[in-house]
Scaffold this active site. Structure first.
Site, mmCIF file in Angstrom:
data_model
loop_
_atom_site.group_PDB
_atom_site.id
_atom_site.type_symbol
_atom_site.label_atom_id
_atom_site.label_comp_id
_atom_site.label_asym_id
_atom_site.label_seq_id
_atom_site.Cartn_x
_atom_site.Cartn_y
_atom_site.Cartn_z
ATOM 1 N N SER B 299 0.782 -1.246 0.000
ATOM 2 C CA SER B 299 0.000 0.000 0.000
ATOM 3 C C SER B 299 0.805 1.283 0.000
ATOM 4 C CB SER B 299 -0.924 0.017 1.211
ATOM 5 O OG SER B 299 -1.726 -1.134 1.189
ATOM 6 N N THR B 300 2.069 1.217 0.363
ATOM 7 C CA THR B 300 2.860 2.447 0.346
ATOM 8 C C THR B 300 2.868 3.062 -1.045
ATOM 9 O OG1 THR B 300 4.774 0.980 0.116
ATOM 10 C CG2 THR B 300 4.392 1.930 2.280
#
Lengths: 391, 675
Positions: B299-300
């Site tokens: 998700s970064t």
């Protein structure tokens, strides 16, 4: 030189050659031994100092011999031979003879040590000269001219072999053959006795482990490089790395404990390394000069004793010089003979300088007569051009 | 003369005799000529060969590498130094009884006896017994008094900070060749000019430097100055190690970058190793994961998607997306969110980390623009740090609809931790990707600067406005309702993003239930001075980045801000993170003695217990006793000097956190009591 006073005139070239070799020897002994001496004795000048003292004594011996003249030696032939035999016996007596490296070659006296074999070699030459000059034509006969000499030689050789000293034994026998040959002994006797000696020589070699390894080391020093061939291999490396001009005096590396006996029997390796082919050439030229002038003096001698003595002394120097250098260059097996006038060793130096004094005295006697010069010209010596030019 | 002549009755030699004498003389001269010929052969024709043989026995043995250059951190603290230690060698030909010698030496040095004997038999005049021995071992060998055994001073690499930045520094082999890390990539500079060192040794093996030969020790390689901050590195490693241990994870990585310059301020990996005794380290511990390993970031990556979409004006801050209540079918696949959401604006998408909405933004952006954006951010190409084995990551073109969706939340592509940190750096500095760098300066011993690195912009990736907007949105992540409230700092505003990626299963294909949890943050959010990334590999307790990685981030950030001289974002809150005094640098002369002790210590593992302890009074105690005492109460000893403890810092009785490094200055071995 042919003034009214009949001044004694010694051969200047011979004198020059001998003194040059002695001086050269002192320099090389120092270069070859300084580091070992510093390491083992804490005094880098140790060997130089001792050799310098020997050279001083040698000069005295040379001067005395020149002053007395070689003819006096005829009377001293027997006493000297007896003295040599006594010394050779004494060195074998435990407590008197110092054992170095498994051989009893040094007679330890207070303040100095003497190598009887060195004295014996000169005494042997003087004796032979006297004996052959006295016997003249009888030399041809087996019982008078050959057998007694062989007997005395046998005694000396046996005494030498008991030390043991193989190199000196070979030198003694060689000198006998040279002188007998010159005296005109029958070639068949000489050749025959050489053939007869071969089994004995072989026994002597094969019976001793160290002599045998010297042979194997000589045959292939590189294969035995870590063992018996070590000395010869290191010596070859020394001489080879010197090249034509050498590494420079004092800059040799093989003397840094790689090459044993760098200042005695293998000093020519250091000369080759530090001074290169030029140094070796100078050395050989000086020996060539001695041979040339020695033979010349011998031929010019006014009587047979002088001729024989001149030949004998010249042969002694020539044999040792050639053998020593041939050993260091891997041409013949290791013998244990010093390089005349150069190697460290007091007895050898003093005796040889004394002998050189006798040779000079012969040369002085030979001066003057024009007839001899003509004879010389009539029979030109087969000198190699290089040596002749150098001389 | 006259009368002597008269005595002679015989005349000169006969002509036959003359002939024979002349013949003998000629033979002697001929033999001399033969000897001369032999000398010519040896000295001219065989000179090269014989010289080579001769040099072989004295030149080769003294090959000592030049002194390797030192490596310093940005403040000049030495991280790697070269010290001289003894190496033991032997001339087997001088040894008498080889088996006995092999036994004695083997025992004194801990070398296998049989192996050693084999060496002795094989070695001609020179054989190494053991390189780089400790002073104690050297003393033992000297006591044996064996002939033919010698010592050679050799430079040895010593890392005074031990595990600190070990992965960055790398390793040096026994022959002083860099094997890994900067030691490898800067091998030429560090090892210096490799001059031919013609040192000679004599037959006894002693070193002789004659003929004006340069002492090899006089030569030195160039020194490296790094961008690493020793203090920050230390904090980072401690925090990371704690996080890895807490999460029962297999490994972890942390990177701290200056977003404006690209300087790597700290780069840490767990497991760690002690470069002073790398033989004890496993292959796994030696790897510089931050640079070499690529992983699916998760998700970064959403921050890059949103930033690009804003930049491309595909969306605005107020665009709304339907998050489908946590379930979106794409073809035969279904994309899930951890929690069901309805309509979310970009800020909300990042705050709760919705996969579905991120996928929808990516769909609006389109495949080409998404991949181009990722490429602009530096993914799929090496970051160019200059460390060996740098990974490049894979950026496959998302042909399938589902691939486009998953790439929006960082699955189906890989990156290194360093690339990820650099990408966030671009967001933090207003949209310009900076090339990360580790070495700021290489200076040779004469003071000549061989290399100087400075900030290098690679390219603009998004507009300044889009970057600012995303950073501002990312602040919501650490606020209540975000995925990482644990990353919130009291004094500083944090903009960050969690990542919880599934690990691909290389055997089964598809994904395993193993996770990689990460948190990346920019602090302070209003004007970021540091990008801090923490990646935890296969956490077992919790799997979410917000739970596993965020606390370590917080710990690092808290220490980093004052270190970087950043004023608190929220004045009023009293911030007093006690700045630990940097430990004294060990005196070079004492370094050798310290090696032995350091090697016997394992990596200091901290006690799990929280709380403070009092520093014991160690003055007058021996180094070993002091070390044991400190480790007993979970404090980390840092020794310098040798002998007994002369002074310590902090002072006895001071209340300190567990794990605090206590510097001990040892001096003089005289047990006469302290004044």
């Amino acid at each position: 030189m042919t003034d009214g006073r009949k001044a004694i005139s010694y051969d200047p070239l011979l004198l020059f050659a001998v003194l040059s070799l002695v001086g050269f020897g002192l320099v090389m002994v120092f270069s070859a031994s300084a580091i070992t001496a510093q390491d083992k004795l804490g005094d880098s000048f140790y060997f130089l100092k001792r050799q310098a003292v020997a050279a001083g004594l040698g000069l005295v011996a040379m001067a005395v011999a020149m002053k007395l003249g070689y003819r006096r030696m005829a009377r001293l032939a027997y006493p000297l031979l007896v003295l040599a035999i006594i010394l050779l016996v004494l060195v074998l007596i435990p407590g008197l003879g110092a054992k170095v490296g498994g051989a009893k070659r040094w007679l330890r006296l207070p303040g100095l040590s003497v190598q009887p074999a060195e004295i014996a070699k000169l005494a042997w030459v003087i004796y032979l000269s006297y004996s052959l000059a006295k016997k003249r034509e009888k030399v041809q006969s087996f019982s008078v001219g050959f057998l007694p000499h062989l007997g005395v030689a046998g005694l000396l050789v046996i005494l030498c072999m008991l030390e043991p000293d193989f190199g000196s034994s070979v030198a003694l026998l060689f000198l006998m053959f040279v002188m007998l040959f010159a005296a005109g002994a029958k070639l068949s006797y000489l050749v025959g006795s050489v053939l007869a000696a071969i089994p004995f020589a072989w026994t002597a070699i094969a019976s001793s482990a160290y002599r045998m390894t010297r042979i194997t080391a000589f045959l292939d020093p590189w294969a035995n490089r870590r063992g018996s061939g070590y000395q010869v291999a290191e010596s070859l490396m020394s001489i080879g790395s010197g090249g034509v001009t050498g590494l420079g005096l004092g800059d040799g590396r093989q003397k840094l404990f790689f090459l044993p006996e760098a200042h005695t029997d293998f000093i020519v390796s250091i000369i080759g390394e530090e001074l290169g082919l030029l140094g070796i050439a100078a050395l050989i030229a000086l020996y060539g000069l001695i041979i040339w002038r020695g033979i010349r003096a011998s031929l010019h001698a006014t009587e047979a004793f002088g001729t024989y003595l001149g030949l004998g002394i010249t042969s002694l120097v020539a044999f040792q010089a050639i053998t020593n250098m041939a050993v260091a260059m891997g041409l013949v097996p290791t013998k244990g003979l010093t390089l005349p006038f150069i190697s460290y060793g007091g007895s050898s130096l003093v005796v040889l300088m004394g002998a050189a004094g006798l040779l000079l005295s012969i040369s002085a006697t030979a001066e003057g007569g024009k007839r001899r010069t003509r004879v010389m010209k009539a029979r030109p010596e087969p000198l190699p051009p290089g040596i002749g030019a150098a001389a | 003369m006259r009368d002597l002549k008269n005595m002679q009755v015989v005349e000169g030699p006969s002509s036959g005799m003359r002939l024979r004498v002349v013949l003998l003389g000629a033979i002697f001269l001929a033999l001399l000529a033969v000897v001369f010929g032999r000398a010519v052969h040896l000295q001219v024709h065989q000179q090269e060969k014989l010289k080579a043989f001769a040099e072989d026995q004295y030149v080769r043995a003294v090959e000592i590498p030049a002194r390797r250059g030192d490596i310093f951190d940005r403040r000049g603290t030495p991280l790697a130094q070269s010290v001289e230690v003894d190496s033991v060698w032997v001339d087997p030909s001088l040894l008498g009884d080889r088996p006995a010698a092999a036994r004695a030496l083997g025992k004194a040095l801990g070398v296998d006896r049989h192996e050693l004997q084999e060496k002795l038999e094989k070695g001609r005049r020179f054989a190494w017994v053991k390189r780089q021995v400790t002073p104690a071992e050297a003393a033992k060998v000297k006591a044996l008094e064996l002939p033919g055994v010698g010592f050679l001073r050799e430079p040895r690499r010593f890392y005074p900070q031990r595990e600190l930045a070990a992965h960055v520094l790398g390793l040096v082999g026994t022959d002083a060749h860099g094997l890994d890390g900067l030691e490898k990539s800067f091998e030429d500079e560090l090892s210096g000019e490799r001059v031919t060192r013609e040192g000679f040794r004599d037959a006894k093996g002693r070193k002789l430097l004659t003929n004006g030969v340069e002492d090899p020790q006089a030569r030195q390689g160039a020194a490296l100055t790094l961008t690493i901050d020793r203090q920050l590195q230390y904090v980072t490693e401690k925090a990371l190690e704690k996080a890895v241990v807490d999460a029962k994870a297999v490994a972890g990585t942390a990177v701290v970058l200056d977003p404006h310059t690209g300087e790597v301020l700290a780069l840490a990996n767990v497991p760690r190793f002690n470069p002073n005794s790398p033989r004890h380290a496993s292959e796994d511990a030696l790897r510089n994961r931050a640079v070499t390993d690529t992983f699916e970031p998760g998700s970064t990556f959403k921050a890059f998607v949103i930033a690009t979409a804003l930049d491309e004006k595909v969306i605005t801050e107020s665009s709304e997306f339907d998050c489908e209540q946590g379930r979106l079918a794409i073809g035969r696949h279904v994309v899930h969110d951890t929690h069901p959401y309805g309509l979310l604006k970009p800020r909300g998408i990042l705050q709760v980390s919705s996969n579905i909405c991120a996928a929808k933004v990516a769909q609006k952006l389109g495949r080409e623009r998404l991949v181009a954006a990722y490429e602009r951010f530096g993914f799929g190409e090496r970051a160019g740090l200059g460390l060996p084995g740098e990974g490049k990551g894979a950026l496959p073109f998302p042909k399938a609809e589902i691939a486009l969706a998953t790439q929006a939340f960082g699955q189906g592509l890989t990156a290194t931790a360093l690339q990820l940190a650099a990408g966030y750096g671009a967001l933090g500095n207003g949209g310009v990707l900076m090339r990360p760098y580790l070495v700021s300066k290489v200076v040779d011993p004469d003071g000549l600067v061989l290399l100087e690195n400075g900030p290098t912009p690679v390219r603009r990736v998004v507009s300044e406005k889009a970057a600012r907007q995303v950073v501002s949105m990312l602040e919501s992540v650490v606020e209540p309702g975000g995925t990482a409230p644990r990353a919130r700092l009291d004094e500083y505003r944090v903009a960050g993003k969690t990542g919880t990626a599934q690990k691909a299963d290389p055997l089964a294909g598809g994904y395993s239930d193993k996770r990689i949890a990460s948190f990346i943050g920019l602090v302070p959010a209003e004007a970021p001075k540091a990008v801090i990334l923490v990646v935890i590999d296969e956490p077992m307790t919790d799997v979410y980045g917000g739970l596993v990685a965020a606390p370590a981030f917080k710990e690092i950030a808290q220490e980093a801000m004052p270190l970087l001289g950043v004023p608190p974002s929220r004045p009023g809150v009293v911030a007093a993170p006690a700045l630990r005094a940097p430990p004294a640098k060990p005196a070079k002369s004492a370094v050798v003695a310290a090696i032995e002790r350091l090697e016997q210590l394992d990596t200091v593992t901290e006690s799990q217990a929280e709380g403070a302890v009092r520093v014991p009074d160690l003055r007058g105690k021996s180094g070993r006793v002091a070390v044991n005492a400190l480790m007993g109460v979970a404090l980390e000893p840092q020794l310098s000097g040798s002998g007994l403890v002369a002074s310590q810092r902090p002072a006895a009785g001071t209340l300190v956190d567990r794990g605090t490094r206590i510097s001990l200055q040892l001096a003089g071995p005289l047990p006469l009591g302290t004044p």
